[in-house]
Scaffold this motif. Structure first.
Motif, PDB file in Angstrom:
ATOM      1  N   THR A 156       1.222  -1.076  -0.349  1.00  0.00           N
ATOM      2  CA  THR A 156       0.189   0.284   0.055  1.00  0.00           C
ATOM      3  C   THR A 156       0.526   0.941  -0.092  1.00  0.00           C
ATOM      4  O   THR A 156       0.370   2.192  -0.239  1.00  0.00           O
ATOM      5  N   THR A 157       1.986   0.870   0.748  1.00  0.00           N
ATOM      6  CA  THR A 157       3.039   1.972   0.866  1.00  0.00           C
ATOM      7  C   THR A 157       3.812   2.830  -1.084  1.00  0.00           C
ATOM      8  O   THR A 157       3.578   3.871  -1.513  1.00  0.00           O
ATOM      9  N   ALA A 158       3.649   1.921  -1.516  1.00  0.00           N
ATOM     10  CA  ALA A 158       4.441   1.929  -3.135  1.00  0.00           C
ATOM     11  C   ALA A 158       3.184   1.707  -3.937  1.00  0.00           C
ATOM     12  O   ALA A 158       3.080   2.119  -4.987  1.00  0.00           O
ATOM     13  N   GLY A 159       1.795   1.365  -3.395  1.00  0.00           N
ATOM     14  CA  GLY A 159       0.653   1.013  -4.396  1.00  0.00           C
ATOM     15  C   GLY A 159       0.675   0.869  -5.521  1.00  0.00           C
ATOM     16  O   GLY A 159       0.854   0.627  -6.302  1.00  0.00           O
ATOM     17  N   SER A 202      -1.044   3.727  -9.110  1.00  0.00           N
ATOM     18  CA  SER A 202      -1.132   5.354  -8.795  1.00  0.00           C
ATOM     19  C   SER A 202      -2.199   6.196  -9.572  1.00  0.00           C
ATOM     20  O   SER A 202      -2.405   6.572  -9.416  1.00  0.00           O
ATOM     21  N   SER A 203      -2.486   5.136 -10.445  1.00  0.00           N
ATOM     22  CA  SER A 203      -3.583   5.840 -11.045  1.00  0.00           C
ATOM     23  C   SER A 203      -4.863   5.026 -10.957  1.00  0.00           C
ATOM     24  O   SER A 203      -6.107   6.169 -11.960  1.00  0.00           O
ATOM     25  N   GLY A 204      -4.843   5.047  -9.474  1.00  0.00           N
ATOM     26  CA  GLY A 204      -6.144   4.431  -9.768  1.00  0.00           C
ATOM     27  C   GLY A 204      -6.477   3.257  -9.468  1.00  0.00           C
ATOM     28  O   GLY A 204      -5.487   2.629  -9.739  1.00  0.00           O
ATOM     29  N   ILE A 205      -7.180   2.488  -8.717  1.00  0.00           N
ATOM     30  CA  ILE A 205      -7.708   1.207  -8.646  1.00  0.00           C
ATOM     31  C   ILE A 205      -9.191   1.044  -8.462  1.00  0.00           C
ATOM     32  O   ILE A 205      -9.838   1.710  -7.407  1.00  0.00           O
ATOM     33  N   LYS A 206     -10.215  -0.354  -9.151  1.00  0.00           N
ATOM     34  CA  LYS A 206     -11.771  -0.284  -8.711  1.00  0.00           C
ATOM     35  C   LYS A 206     -11.523  -2.165  -8.251  1.00  0.00           C
ATOM     36  O   LYS A 206     -11.312  -3.109  -9.327  1.00  0.00           O
ATOM     37  N   ILE A 207     -12.089  -2.234  -7.269  1.00  0.00           N
ATOM     38  CA  ILE A 207     -11.965  -3.553  -7.072  1.00  0.00           C
ATOM     39  C   ILE A 207     -13.035  -3.880  -6.742  1.00  0.00           C
ATOM     40  O   ILE A 207     -14.740  -2.902  -5.960  1.00  0.00           O
ATOM     41  N   THR A 208     -13.312  -5.128  -7.086  1.00  0.00           N
ATOM     42  CA  THR A 208     -15.639  -5.785  -7.084  1.00  0.00           C
ATOM     43  C   THR A 208     -14.794  -7.029  -6.684  1.00  0.00           C
ATOM     44  O   THR A 208     -14.411  -7.516  -7.035  1.00  0.00           O
ATOM     45  N   THR A 215      -9.916   0.692  -2.475  1.00  0.00           N
ATOM     46  CA  THR A 215      -9.234   0.038  -1.374  1.00  0.00           C
ATOM     47  C   THR A 215      -8.155  -0.259  -1.324  1.00  0.00           C
ATOM     48  O   THR A 215      -8.726  -2.259  -1.000  1.00  0.00           O
ATOM     49  N   LEU A 216      -6.332  -0.566  -1.889  1.00  0.00           N
ATOM     50  CA  LEU A 216      -5.916  -1.851  -2.333  1.00  0.00           C
ATOM     51  C   LEU A 216      -5.826  -2.089  -1.442  1.00  0.00           C
ATOM     52  O   LEU A 216      -5.514  -3.977  -1.065  1.00  0.00           O
ATOM     53  N   GLY A 217      -5.247  -1.656   0.170  1.00  0.00           N
ATOM     54  CA  GLY A 217      -5.273  -2.503   0.937  1.00  0.00           C
ATOM     55  C   GLY A 217      -6.797  -3.604   1.321  1.00  0.00           C
ATOM     56  O   GLY A 217      -5.840  -4.428   2.438  1.00  0.00           O
ATOM     57  N   SER A 218      -7.582  -3.444   0.363  1.00  0.00           N
ATOM     58  CA  SER A 218      -8.625  -4.809   0.838  1.00  0.00           C
ATOM     59  C   SER A 218      -8.221  -6.029   0.458  1.00  0.00           C
ATOM     60  O   SER A 218      -8.906  -7.273   1.099  1.00  0.00           O
ATOM     61  N   LEU A 219      -7.335  -5.914  -0.341  1.00  0.00           N
ATOM     62  CA  LEU A 219      -6.618  -7.330  -0.598  1.00  0.00           C
ATOM     63  C   LEU A 219      -6.091  -7.984  -0.029  1.00  0.00           C
ATOM     64  O   LEU A 219      -4.733  -7.347   0.063  1.00  0.00           O
ATOM     65  N   THR A 220      -5.663  -9.414   0.035  1.00  0.00           N
ATOM     66  CA  THR A 220      -5.223 -10.036   0.817  1.00  0.00           C
ATOM     67  C   THR A 220      -3.917 -11.383  -0.041  1.00  0.00           C
ATOM     68  O   THR A 220      -4.928 -11.564  -1.622  1.00  0.00           O
ATOM     69  N   ALA A 255      -8.514   1.487 -20.179  1.00  0.00           N
ATOM     70  CA  ALA A 255      -7.993   2.830 -20.721  1.00  0.00           C
ATOM     71  C   ALA A 255      -7.171   4.031 -20.663  1.00  0.00           C
ATOM     72  O   ALA A 255      -6.365   4.326 -21.160  1.00  0.00           O
ATOM     73  N   ASN A 256      -7.566   4.573 -18.811  1.00  0.00           N
ATOM     74  CA  ASN A 256      -7.194   5.307 -18.801  1.00  0.00           C
ATOM     75  C   ASN A 256      -5.858   5.033 -18.003  1.00  0.00           C
ATOM     76  O   ASN A 256      -4.869   5.913 -17.176  1.00  0.00           O
ATOM     77  N   GLY A 257      -5.478   3.741 -17.393  1.00  0.00           N
ATOM     78  CA  GLY A 257      -3.826   3.242 -16.789  1.00  0.00           C
ATOM     79  C   GLY A 257      -4.398   2.656 -15.406  1.00  0.00           C
ATOM     80  O   GLY A 257      -3.971   2.973 -15.051  1.00  0.00           O
ATOM     81  N   SER A 258      -5.915   2.705 -15.240  1.00  0.00           N
ATOM     82  CA  SER A 258      -6.709   2.261 -13.974  1.00  0.00           C
ATOM     83  C   SER A 258      -6.300   1.180 -13.663  1.00  0.00           C
ATOM     84  O   SER A 258      -6.262   0.429 -14.540  1.00  0.00           O
ATOM     85  N   THR A 259      -5.701   0.727 -12.235  1.00  0.00           N
ATOM     86  CA  THR A 259      -6.079  -0.515 -12.486  1.00  0.00           C
ATOM     87  C   THR A 259      -7.584  -1.489 -12.215  1.00  0.00           C
ATOM     88  O   THR A 259      -8.176  -1.119 -11.310  1.00  0.00           O
ATOM     89  N   ILE A 260      -8.407  -2.085 -12.540  1.00  0.00           N
ATOM     90  CA  ILE A 260      -9.820  -3.064 -12.294  1.00  0.00           C
ATOM     91  C   ILE A 260      -9.588  -4.306 -11.887  1.00  0.00           C
ATOM     92  O   ILE A 260      -8.796  -5.494 -12.611  1.00  0.00           O
TER      93      ILE A 260
END
Length: 915
Positions: free
Chosen positions: A784-787, A804-810, A818-823, A834-839
């Motif tokens: 989560t520090t380095a993203g 760094s360009s964002g993340i969406k977790i379903t 919230t990246l920290g919700s993943l384990t 298309a915008n560089g965000s992580t899905i």
């Protein structure tokens, strides 16, 4: 000889031949590995393996290089704690309780104390195979086993043949370390695992202590699975890691410093004694800080190691401290004398040093020399070891003297201030020499270079005369740059004028990059080549001296975007225009002027009739001379402002100018059939198509890149269908460039329905298609520090996503950012939008009891949870990852009543974990 002595001798010989295998890397008692047990003995009265069949390290055919427990199996087998049988180790086999007891006694170095002639009778129902009886009796006598707990346990099945559980092994290990008192003190606290209620009360303290010592971890879902079975590979890792807590010194094990290293042997210095160990193809090499195997070439002299192997033949070598214990001193050479004495000359006198036959003497280039060839007053560097106290000289190198040579190497650094170059010569030794202006020549192929053109890492051939650089020839270069004025450019070559006035020709690489400030997606046609006023450019040259990049640093031309024609004289070919600010200019056209109209290249005669008053043109001119002329049919650029009061918009065209234009008659935007100017975000790329008379903006086409899911792929007709607003739209890909995320050409045959693609649109017209890489597998790490998010896909490849360009977790229909919700317990499907965000989509999972596999339908059938449970059949992906720990299984190897966890991607099982 008594029977007892004979059996002791057999056990000793049996252990001495034990050897090892393979890699590690998993958490002790964790989901993919933990402990290990020796399964070499059968249930018969005699040892199960014939002595001639005890496996050598390379003979464990079922333990492959890269196996997660490789390191620990090699280590313990070399120490005689574990053995194999008939060339097999069977790492995935469960460990029985009697086998685990024998291994624990070997770990404690007490197996030889068990009396094979013991007459002790075990209680009725407490069944142990005859071979193991003496070891179990001794373990009970010594308190390794809790006599009360073991003798009162449910013995419906043979105690010895019973599979050792994870909590039982935790207790056995802690007792073998003589830490039972500490475990009792920790027995009142909860283990903290989700299944703590399933932990036996008398085992809770042992699990807590094993966790606190770093010997045990949990499984997915914060479970410990106390009753789960332990495999041989797991138990090997368990006891191997516990050695750090035991403090015992094991047979066939030497710890010390490498005093000499050859391809077939190494010498180890340990407290005044030196032992020599043979090395061969079966020797395994590791470091104490990693589970990954290393190579012999990674070993360095004078570092600390642990060597394991019978009769000085190393089966296992581990680097425990990679720091080389050496020191260097420098002085002027005085003389060598009989008795291997070497004298240096200092202001304080002539210090004396001793060397022997193993001491290496080299010149400044790293070439071996004899001590007798040393020249008085040469500067020497002496390297001495510091681990033994004797400070033996291990290497003598000439660092300066009169040097004349021609050799090869690579450039390590170039100092333009000191006029010096540091080379790494062919022996890998750095050496620095200076050059003299006017007397030193630098070149690459047929080109003369300046010192500033030399690049670090380039392979060179260099000549030194009297310690001065005379020539440096780049034989295999790295990227370098040159600058000049662009004179000519063709499809294969570029001609530029250098700063000294000379002209030079360079070959163009297949697809050189073009960079022009203020110009989007420039091509070679946008470059200005002229003998007196061409672009000032910087060329990037690859190792083959071909141009890989052309960058415009500055240009002398005038650019007029959307200029208005005032007059054109076809006889004099003079064109009068007004620029966007209303300032007039007179430009001379000629037969060298590049002409363009609506995508074609007309001649001056045909285009002249269209150069009428009021018409809009794009013009590039060098002074009064026209370099290019384009009759406008559209403006391309970026929408920067919209004024609703004046009903105007501002477009910054690709040439860099800002044009104020009236509202368009219509707006074309993909996915929006009723689009207006208010629907176009500021900053969007646009194309404004002009009307026939150039007086209106007929249509404003919005450029967009959208990530869409395919619903159909037909490579035969070159068509794909994409999902748009709940419906499907087809695209003919015949004329469209198709690429992957790396920019490489992709094939339609590699795509399938359900894939995601990035489609570039101009209005409603698709211009290009880019495939999107989907990475599916377990989460390997979350920072989560380095993203960053790291995923290990099911092929074993590791992919890192920068969020760094964002993340969406379903997850289960709910979306979070919230990246920290993943384990690391999650299995996911991840991609970049298309915008560089992580899905990220978290895969669903189910824990069930296996019933059977039906090959005809490729389905796993599980046992119903209740009579109304109709969801007990699950389709399996053709390449599904089926495993237990790091051991890959076939679906056919699953047995009825096996506990399994299934992970699903679109309702298809892509991973099956046997518990």
């Amino acid at each position: 000889m008594s029977r007892q002595k004979r059996l002791k001798r057999r056990v000793k010989a049996y252990s001495a031949k034990a050897v090892s295998t393979v890699l590690a890397g998993v958490m002790v008692l964790g989901g993919t590995g933990a402990a290990f047990a020796d399964n070499s003995a059968s249930t018969t009265a005699n040892p199960p393996a014939n002595q001639s069949n005890v496996s050598a390290p390379s003979a464990f055919s079922d333990v492959k290089t890269g196996f997660w427990a490789e390191k620990h199996i090699y280590k313990l087998a070399g120490q005689g704690i574990i053995v194999g049988n008939n060339g097999l180790f069977r790492p995935g086999d469960p460990v029985t309780q009697q086998e685990a007891v024998l291994m624990a006694l070997r770990f404690m170095k007490q197996a030889g104390n068990a009396d094979p002639n013991t007459q002790t009778v075990l209680p009725t129902g407490f069944e142990v195979s005859n071979y193991y009886k003496s070891y179990v009796v001794y373990a009970l006598q010594q308190g390794l086993l809790d006599k009360t707990a073991e003798l009162t346990a449910d013995n419906k099945t043979s105690w010895g043949e019973r599979k050792a559980s994870r909590e039982w092994i935790a207790e056995l290990l802690i007792r073998s370390l003589d830490k039972s008192a500490d475990a009792v003190a920790a027995g009142n606290a909860s283990t903290g695992f989700a299944d703590d209620a399933k932990v036996s009360a008398n085992k809770r303290g042992y699990i807590n202590l094993a966790v606190s010592l770093g010997l045990a971890n949990g499984l997915d879902g914060n479970r410990f699975d106390p009753q789960g079975a332990v495999t041989r590979a797991q138990l090997a890792t368990f006891f191997s890691r516990a050695e750090a807590q035991s403090g015992l010194v094991y047979d066939n094990t030497v710890q010390g410093y490498i005093s000499d290293l050859k391809n077939d042997r190494l010498s180890v210095y340990d407290n005044g004694n030196t032992s020599v160990h043979g090395l061969n193809a079966s020797t395994a090499y590791f470091t104490s800080t990693s589970e990954n195997r290393i190579n012999l070439s990674d070993l360095q002299p004078y570092t600390k190691v642990t060597v394991i192997g019978a009769t000085y033949n190393a089966s296992y070598v581990e680097i425990t401290d990679p720091t080389q214990l050496i020191e260097s001193l420098t002085g002027n050479f005085a003389m060598v004398a009989p008795g291997n004495k070497l004298f240096l000359k200092t202001s304080a006198g002539f210090p004396e040093y001793y060397y022997d036959d193993t001491t290496i003497f080299v010149d400044a280039s790293g070439n071996k020399i004899e001590p007798s060839s040393l020249v008085a007053d040469s500067v020497l560097t002496l390297t001495r070891e510091t681990y033994s106290g004797s400070h033996k000289v291990v290497k003598v190198q000439v660092t300066s003297g009169v040097i004349n040579k021609t050799t090869t190497g690579t450039i390590q650094s170039v100092n333009l201030t000191d006029k010096s170059i540091t080379f790494k010569n062919a022996a890998g030794v750095p050496e620095t020499f200076k050059w003299e202006d006017g007397n030193s020549l630098f070149s690459s192929q047929n080109s003369v270079l300046q010192p500033a053109d030399l690049k670090v890492g380039a392979a060179v051939k260099y000549t030194i005369q009297e310690n001065v650089i005379r020539t440096v020839e780049v034989t295999e270069g790295v990227e370098r740059t040159v600058q000049g004025m662009l004179n000519e450019i063709s499809g294969t070559t570029v001609v530029y004028k250098k700063k000294d006035g000379g002209r030079e020709v360079k070959l163009l690489a297949a697809k050189p990059a073009i960079v022009i400030p203020g110009v989007t997606n420039p091509s070679s046609d946008d470059l200005v080549a002229d003998a007196t006023g061409g672009d000032n450019i910087q060329l990037t040259l690859g190792s083959d001296d071909q141009v890989t990049k052309i960058e415009v640093l500055s240009r002398q031309i005038d650019q007029f975007s959307a200029a208005t024609i005032v007059d054109y004289n076809s006889k004099t070919q003079l064109l009068t225009i007004k620029d966007a600010s209303g300032k007039p200019h007179v430009i001379q056209l000629d037969d060298k002027t590049k002409l363009a109209f609506d995508g074609i290249a007309p001649n001056l005669t045909t285009v002249g009739t269209r150069l009428t008053e009021g018409r809009k043109v794009n013009l590039k001119a060098l002074g009064m001379r026209a370099l290019s002329l384009e009759l406008l049919t559209k403006y391309e650029g970026t929408l920067t402002a919209v004024n609703t009061s004046s009903r105007t918009m501002v477009i910054k065209v690709n040439a860099g100018e800002s044009l104020t234009l009236p509202y368009p008659t219509s707006v074309e935007q993909f996915g929006n059939s009723n689009a207006t100017i208010s629907d176009v975000p500021i900053g969007s790329g646009v194309t404004a198509a002009l009307g026939t008379n150039q007086d209106i903006i007929a249509v404003l086409k919005v450029k967009s890149v959208l990530q869409l899911e395919t619903s159909m792929v037909n490579s035969g007709t070159n068509r794909i269908a994409i999902k748009v607003n709940g419906s499907s739209s087809e695209i003919n890909t015949t004329q469209l460039p198709l690429s992957n995320e790396a920019g490489q050409t992709a094939k339609l045959t590699d795509m399938k329905a359900g894939d995601f693609v990035n489609v570039t649109f101009e209005g409603s017209t698709p211009l290009a298609i880019q495939t999107v890489k989907l990475t599916t597998g377990p989460v390997n790490g979350v920072d989560t520090t380095a993203g960053t998010l790291t995923v290990k896909d099911y092929s074993g490849a590791v992919q890192t996503f920068n969020t760094s360009s964002g993340i969406k977790i379903t997850r289960d229909g709910t979306t979070t950012t919230t990246l920290g919700s993943l384990t690391t317990a999650d299995r996911i499907e991840a991609r970049k939008d298309a915008n560089g965000s992580t899905i990220v989509r978290v895969l669903s999972q189910a824990s069930r009891i296996f019933s059977r596999y039906e090959g005809a339908s490729n389905e796993i059938v599980v046992k119903r949870d209740n009579m109304n449970d109709n969801s007990n059949r699950f389709r399996v992906a053709p390449n599904a990852y089926i495993h237990q720990g790091d051991t890959t299984l076939s679906v056919q190897s699953l047995k009825e009543n096996d506990k399994i966890i299934m992970y699903f991607n679109n309702d298809v099982a892509v991973e099956v974990v046997k518990q």
